[in-house]
Design an enzyme around this catalytic site. Structure first.
Site: not given
Ligand code: GAR
Length: 212
Positions: A14, A65, A90, A92-93, A107, A109, A141, A174
């Site tokens: 992404n 954290r 990945m 938790i903030l 973000n 998801h 949030t 995405e």
């Molecule tokens: C993506 O599918 C994104 O939507 C997900 O991790 C992947 C990262 O791929 N994000 C989450 O699950 C956040 N909760 P990438 O590193 O190739 O962008």
């Protein structure tokens, strides 16, 4: 010129989609830093090859954290970004971190939120017998995988899908919707309404339907 900071944990596809769109479409914006909490995140190599500034803040070196998030926030603040982009980040903030960047923290998801917050979204969609799956770009949030929705992409769940096939179909979307959302934000085209709804001020469709 707007400033972006990207946070990644892994391959960073992404991040690549956003950086590529930024360059190809000549957005008046720059990526000041790509930051990862994992020293070997694959996306860091790509970012370095592009000449982007990369930073590693290894979370394993922190007692808790709060301490890690404080160090991360301090590093991000050095760049005074208009937008902080979580691109497969990945972790938790903490509430303190989120509040500090609220309104400029985005973000993606891999589900149609509010369905399937958390992990293993594609398998859970398959297990639930969903006929449609997708991804959501949202403002962050303090509640995990929650917050005002900027754009959603929906794809069909097809016969014979497994987790990998469905994930790949969603990921392709995405890479379309996340750059779009970031571009809208940087161009000041998004309005956050009092009820927590996000509207594109010129009425651009805030959805993508990827028909097979
Ligand atoms: C993506 O599918 C994104 O939507 C997900 O991790 C992947 C990262 O791929 N994000 C989450 O699950 C956040 N909760 P990438 O590193 O190739 O962008």
């Amino acid at each position: 010129m707007k400033t972006i900071v990207m946070l990644i944990s892994g391959r960073g596809s992404n991040m690549q989609a956003i950086a590529t769109a930024l360059a190809a479409e000549r957005w008046p914006a720059r990526i000041a830093a790509v930051i990862s909490h994992r020293p070997h995140a694959g996306g860091l190599d790509w970012a370095r090859e592009q000449g982007l500034h990369t930073v590693v803040i290894d979370h394993t070196g922190f007692a808790n954290r709060e301490a890690f998030d404080a160090a991360l926030a301090a590093e991000i603040d050095r760049y005074d970004p208009d937008l902080v982009v979580l691109a497969g980040f990945m972790r938790i903030l903490t509430e303190g971190f989120v509040r500090h960047f609220e309104g400029r923290l985005m973000n993606i998801h891999p589900s149609l939120l509010p369905a399937f917050a958390g992990l293993h979204t594609h398998q859970r969609a398959l297990d639930a017998g969903c006929k449609v799956a997708g991804a959501t770009v949202h403002f962050v949030t303090p509640t995990l995988d929650h917050g005002p929705v900027v754009i959603q992409a929906a794809v069909p769940v097809l016969p014979g899908d497994d987790e990998a096939r469905l994930a790949a179909r969603v990921l392709a979307c995405e890479h379309v919707v996340y750059p779009r959302a970031v571009r809208w934000f940087l161009a000041d085209e998004l309005r956050l309404e009092p009820e927590g709804r996000v509207r594109h001020q010129h009425g651009e469709p805030q959805w993508l339907w990827a028909a097979p």
